[in-house]
Design a protein around this motif. Structure first.
Motif, PDB file in Angstrom:
ATOM      1  N   GLU A  97       0.753  -1.012   0.004  1.00 28.79           N
ATOM      2  CA  GLU A  97       0.115   0.127   0.135  1.00 28.79           C
ATOM      3  C   GLU A  97       0.970   1.264  -0.025  1.00 28.79           C
ATOM      4  O   GLU A  97       0.403   2.324  -0.542  1.00 28.79           O
ATOM      5  N   VAL A  98       1.946   1.239   0.474  1.00 32.12           N
ATOM      6  CA  VAL A  98       2.926   2.334   0.645  1.00 32.12           C
ATOM      7  C   VAL A  98       3.438   2.451  -0.670  1.00 32.12           C
ATOM      8  O   VAL A  98       3.567   3.709  -1.365  1.00 32.12           O
ATOM      9  N   LEU A  99       3.770   1.297  -1.362  1.00 32.96           N
ATOM     10  CA  LEU A  99       4.421   1.414  -2.676  1.00 32.96           C
ATOM     11  C   LEU A  99       3.281   1.895  -3.590  1.00 32.96           C
ATOM     12  O   LEU A  99       3.762   2.857  -4.437  1.00 32.96           O
ATOM     13  N   GLU A 100       2.200   1.692  -3.615  1.00 28.65           N
ATOM     14  CA  GLU A 100       1.052   1.922  -4.651  1.00 28.65           C
ATOM     15  C   GLU A 100       0.791   3.673  -4.225  1.00 28.65           C
ATOM     16  O   GLU A 100       0.772   4.368  -5.336  1.00 28.65           O
ATOM     17  N   ALA A 101       0.893   4.194  -3.093  1.00 27.85           N
ATOM     18  CA  ALA A 101       0.615   5.571  -2.736  1.00 27.85           C
ATOM     19  C   ALA A 101       2.026   6.381  -3.359  1.00 27.85           C
ATOM     20  O   ALA A 101       1.892   7.489  -3.822  1.00 27.85           O
ATOM     21  N   TRP A 102       2.986   5.766  -3.203  1.00 30.69           N
ATOM     22  CA  TRP A 102       4.405   6.402  -3.828  1.00 30.69           C
ATOM     23  C   TRP A 102       4.403   6.733  -5.242  1.00 30.69           C
ATOM     24  O   TRP A 102       4.824   7.406  -5.791  1.00 30.69           O
ATOM     25  N   SER A 103       4.229   5.485  -5.844  1.00 36.18           N
ATOM     26  CA  SER A 103       3.990   5.356  -7.629  1.00 36.18           C
ATOM     27  C   SER A 103       3.122   6.624  -7.894  1.00 36.18           C
ATOM     28  O   SER A 103       3.376   7.238  -8.874  1.00 36.18           O
ATOM     29  N   ALA A 104       1.957   6.655  -7.323  1.00 37.64           N
ATOM     30  CA  ALA A 104       1.098   7.345  -7.740  1.00 37.64           C
ATOM     31  C   ALA A 104       1.640   9.128  -7.740  1.00 37.64           C
ATOM     32  O   ALA A 104       1.246   9.847  -8.635  1.00 37.64           O
ATOM     33  N   ALA A 105       2.217   9.207  -6.725  1.00 40.60           N
ATOM     34  CA  ALA A 105       2.836  10.631  -6.751  1.00 40.60           C
ATOM     35  C   ALA A 105       4.095  10.782  -7.196  1.00 40.60           C
ATOM     36  O   ALA A 105       4.266  11.789  -7.854  1.00 40.60           O
ATOM     37  N   LEU A 106       4.885   9.793  -7.488  1.00 42.18           N
ATOM     38  CA  LEU A 106       6.106   9.975  -8.253  1.00 42.18           C
ATOM     39  C   LEU A 106       6.128   9.993  -9.589  1.00 42.18           C
ATOM     40  O   LEU A 106       6.975  10.444 -10.426  1.00 42.18           O
ATOM     41  N   SER A 107       5.189   9.118 -10.154  1.00 38.97           N
ATOM     42  CA  SER A 107       5.029   8.703 -11.581  1.00 38.97           C
ATOM     43  C   SER A 107       5.183   9.900 -12.622  1.00 38.97           C
ATOM     44  O   SER A 107       5.937   9.961 -13.651  1.00 38.97           O
ATOM     45  N   PRO A 108       4.342  10.849 -12.169  1.00 39.86           N
ATOM     46  CA  PRO A 108       4.370  12.131 -13.086  1.00 39.86           C
ATOM     47  C   PRO A 108       5.759  13.076 -13.226  1.00 39.86           C
ATOM     48  O   PRO A 108       6.031  13.289 -14.232  1.00 39.86           O
ATOM     49  N   VAL A 109       6.465  12.827 -12.122  1.00 37.30           N
ATOM     50  CA  VAL A 109       7.728  13.617 -12.003  1.00 37.30           C
ATOM     51  C   VAL A 109       8.754  12.519 -12.562  1.00 37.30           C
ATOM     52  O   VAL A 109       9.703  13.451 -13.526  1.00 37.30           O
ATOM     53  N   LEU A 110       8.960  11.280 -12.341  1.00 37.99           N
ATOM     54  CA  LEU A 110       9.635  10.489 -13.073  1.00 37.99           C
ATOM     55  C   LEU A 110       9.529  10.665 -14.540  1.00 37.99           C
ATOM     56  O   LEU A 110      10.447  10.652 -15.243  1.00 37.99           O
ATOM     57  N   SER A 111       8.335  10.546 -15.108  1.00 42.06           N
ATOM     58  CA  SER A 111       8.224  10.474 -16.437  1.00 42.06           C
ATOM     59  C   SER A 111       8.689  11.836 -17.314  1.00 42.06           C
ATOM     60  O   SER A 111       9.308  11.713 -18.206  1.00 42.06           O
ATOM     61  N   GLN A 112       8.368  13.031 -16.429  1.00 42.01           N
ATOM     62  CA  GLN A 112       8.706  14.110 -17.096  1.00 42.01           C
ATOM     63  C   GLN A 112      10.189  14.434 -16.970  1.00 42.01           C
ATOM     64  O   GLN A 112      11.009  14.840 -17.904  1.00 42.01           O
ATOM     65  N   THR A 113      11.027  13.916 -15.826  1.00 41.03           N
ATOM     66  CA  THR A 113      12.470  14.131 -15.750  1.00 41.03           C
ATOM     67  C   THR A 113      13.397  13.330 -16.814  1.00 41.03           C
ATOM     68  O   THR A 113      14.312  13.630 -17.286  1.00 41.03           O
ATOM     69  N   PHE A 114      12.873  11.705 -16.811  1.00 41.57           N
ATOM     70  CA  PHE A 114      13.653  11.055 -17.534  1.00 41.57           C
ATOM     71  C   PHE A 114      12.871  10.653 -19.090  1.00 41.57           C
ATOM     72  O   PHE A 114      13.555   9.920 -19.848  1.00 41.57           O
ATOM     73  N   GLY A 115      12.119  11.436 -19.400  1.00 40.43           N
ATOM     74  CA  GLY A 115      11.372  11.404 -20.523  1.00 40.43           C
ATOM     75  C   GLY A 115      10.622  10.215 -21.173  1.00 40.43           C
ATOM     76  O   GLY A 115      10.866   9.650 -22.306  1.00 40.43           O
ATOM     77  N   TYR A 116       9.762   9.786 -20.462  1.00 39.68           N
ATOM     78  CA  TYR A 116       8.967   8.686 -20.651  1.00 39.68           C
ATOM     79  C   TYR A 116       7.460   9.068 -20.772  1.00 39.68           C
ATOM     80  O   TYR A 116       7.119  10.071 -20.108  1.00 39.68           O
ATOM     81  N   PRO A 117       6.715   8.218 -21.286  1.00 42.36           N
ATOM     82  CA  PRO A 117       5.292   8.843 -21.395  1.00 42.36           C
ATOM     83  C   PRO A 117       4.368   8.669 -20.073  1.00 42.36           C
ATOM     84  O   PRO A 117       5.156   8.156 -19.044  1.00 42.36           O
ATOM     85  N   GLN A 118       3.525   9.539 -19.959  1.00 44.24           N
ATOM     86  CA  GLN A 118       3.010   9.739 -18.638  1.00 44.24           C
ATOM     87  C   GLN A 118       2.021   8.240 -18.421  1.00 44.24           C
ATOM     88  O   GLN A 118       1.574   7.752 -19.239  1.00 44.24           O
ATOM     89  N   GLY A 119       2.065   7.798 -17.094  1.00 43.54           N
ATOM     90  CA  GLY A 119       1.499   6.560 -16.809  1.00 43.54           C
ATOM     91  C   GLY A 119       2.170   6.164 -15.579  1.00 43.54           C
ATOM     92  O   GLY A 119       3.154   6.847 -14.901  1.00 43.54           O
ATOM     93  N   ALA A 120       1.545   4.883 -14.997  1.00 41.61           N
ATOM     94  CA  ALA A 120       1.773   4.423 -13.621  1.00 41.61           C
ATOM     95  C   ALA A 120       3.398   3.711 -13.809  1.00 41.61           C
ATOM     96  O   ALA A 120       3.417   2.603 -14.465  1.00 41.61           O
ATOM     97  N   TRP A 121       4.057   4.130 -12.726  1.00 39.49           N
ATOM     98  CA  TRP A 121       5.592   3.312 -12.888  1.00 39.49           C
ATOM     99  C   TRP A 121       5.239   2.057 -11.600  1.00 39.49           C
ATOM    100  O   TRP A 121       4.797   2.380 -10.676  1.00 39.49           O
ATOM    101  N   SER A 122       5.892   0.942 -11.874  1.00 40.08           N
ATOM    102  CA  SER A 122       6.206  -0.007 -11.173  1.00 40.08           C
ATOM    103  C   SER A 122       7.165   0.066 -10.209  1.00 40.08           C
ATOM    104  O   SER A 122       8.314   0.832 -10.649  1.00 40.08           O
ATOM    105  N   MET A 123       6.914  -0.360  -9.230  1.00 40.89           N
ATOM    106  CA  MET A 123       7.931  -0.152  -7.872  1.00 40.89           C
ATOM    107  C   MET A 123       8.039  -1.200  -6.843  1.00 40.89           C
ATOM    108  O   MET A 123       6.996  -1.839  -6.586  1.00 40.89           O
ATOM    109  N   ILE A 124       9.212  -1.871  -6.622  1.00 44.26           N
ATOM    110  CA  ILE A 124       9.439  -2.525  -5.433  1.00 44.26           C
ATOM    111  C   ILE A 124      10.575  -1.840  -4.694  1.00 44.26           C
ATOM    112  O   ILE A 124      11.398  -1.039  -4.966  1.00 44.26           O
ATOM    113  N   ALA A 125      10.420  -1.943  -3.180  1.00 41.39           N
ATOM    114  CA  ALA A 125      11.166  -1.309  -2.297  1.00 41.39           C
ATOM    115  C   ALA A 125      11.302  -2.087  -0.930  1.00 41.39           C
ATOM    116  O   ALA A 125      10.662  -2.898  -0.629  1.00 41.39           O
ATOM    117  N   TRP A 126      12.592  -1.800  -0.664  1.00 38.60           N
ATOM    118  CA  TRP A 126      12.892  -2.518   0.935  1.00 38.60           C
ATOM    119  C   TRP A 126      13.583  -1.261   1.835  1.00 38.60           C
ATOM    120  O   TRP A 126      14.302  -0.278   1.675  1.00 38.60           O
TER     121      TRP A 126
END
Length: 331
Positions: A160-189
């Motif tokens: 649930e943490v990853l889902e919330a983080w992905s929703a917040a981060l995806s627009p910034v990551l796509s803009q920064t690294f030149g990818y289409p807008q959409g949900a980024w997948s994420m695993i974390a430890w």
């Protein structure tokens, strides 16, 4: 796991109920059990809790297979006392948390470049809104040695943490690294570097990559107050490579093996400047509560002080949250 509202705590009632329902343990005041959703039908699943004071639990909590998160307002004095007591003992080595402590912000960010502008990174300052609470929660995680490459202990973040983080981060990551807008997948430890330098394996004494796919990204969130640093990036001297792909990896591997055959294995120490076979090209400062994102196929290593202690306690050691991320599929 799902959060369940705890209701209001009566000042005159310090008895709580722990309620086990499938994969969930809920908490509620004794007289307000009916207000907790998914109340179990089987009376055997309803387990009386503990006389909680500011000092101790009166008895041991039974160990369940899995537990859920608590939603108790930390600003409420009685709720804070209960959370503090639960954090002292835990249940079955798992975590009771208020999920709101994992809330993030993405407004204070900068995009930087290194290696003569060849590589970009994204840095977000003040990433967690409540970093100290996350550190407290980390003390209850079930840390283990997950992979032979990582020189320490890890515990997975809640989905649930990853889902919330992905929703917040995806627009910034796509803009920064030149990818289409959409949900980024994420695993974390949750991660703690705890291996003494003298116990390192040879592979841990070289810079590494997380993979050869340039579309896999890494995040490092620094949450320690130690002499250790951030993340360093390197260039391999004999090949000039600072990032590896499936095409260039065989050439790099052969060259590094030739380097080792000529000079021998490096001493069992964490990497510093990379000499003699690598040159450090950039280093993040490891600022507290700063998250840094970069391509995982860059040669890199954590900046670890070989003379400083490596406590396994998240409050004292080199504690980070690290993640792997992938952009949305491209049509």
């Amino acid at each position: 796991m799902r959060m369940h509202k705890s209701g209001e705590f009566s000042p005159n009632k310090s008895i709580i109920w722990l309620i086990f329902a499938r994969d969930t343990v809920c908490i509620a005041p004794q007289r307000r059990v009916k207000n907790v959703s998914r109340e179990p039908q089987n009376p055997r699943d309803r387990i009386t809790g503990h006389q909680i004071t500011q000092r101790y639990f009166a008895t041991q909590i039974p160990a369940f297979r899995s537990v859920a998160c608590l939603d108790i307002p930390s600003a409420d004095e009685r709720g804070a006392v209960i959370l503090q007591a639960l954090r002292r003992v835990g249940i079955a080595g798992r975590t009771f948390i208020d999920m709101s402590c994992y809330a993030i912000q993405t407004g204070q960010f900068e995009v930087g470049h290194f290696a003569s502008g060849a590589h970009a990174y994204l840095a977000i300052d003040g990433f967690l809104k409540s970093p100290d609470e996350v550190i407290d929660d980390a003390t209850l995680q079930n840390f283990a040695k997950i992979t032979p490459q990582y020189p320490g202990l890890r515990a997975a973040l809640d989905p649930e943490v990853l889902e919330a983080w992905s929703a917040a981060l995806s627009p910034v990551l796509s803009q920064t690294f030149g990818y289409p807008q959409g949900a980024w997948s994420m695993i974390a430890w949750h991660s703690i570097v705890s291996t003494p330098p003298g116990d390192l394996q040879p592979i841990q004494c070289f810079p590494h990559v997380d993979g050869t796919d340039p579309d896999q990204f890494a995040m490092m969130l620094y949450l320690d107050h130690t002499p250790h640093g951030g993340t360093a990036f390197f260039q391999h001297n004999s090949t000039g490579l600072d990032a590896l792909t499936a095409k260039t990896f065989p050439r790099y591997k052969a060259a590094l093996e030739a380097d080792v055959a000529r000079t021998g294995l490096p001493p069992r120490r964490y990497i510093t400047d990379g000499a003699p076979h690598f040159t450090r090209t950039y280093q993040t400062p490891g600022t507290f509560n700063q998250a840094v994102f970069y391509r995982g196929n860059l040669l890199h290593s954590g900046v670890i002080d070989n003379d400083a202690s490596l406590s396994p306690d998240p409050r004292k050691g080199r504690y980070t949250i690290n993640a792997f991320l992938r952009p949305p599929p491209q049509s």
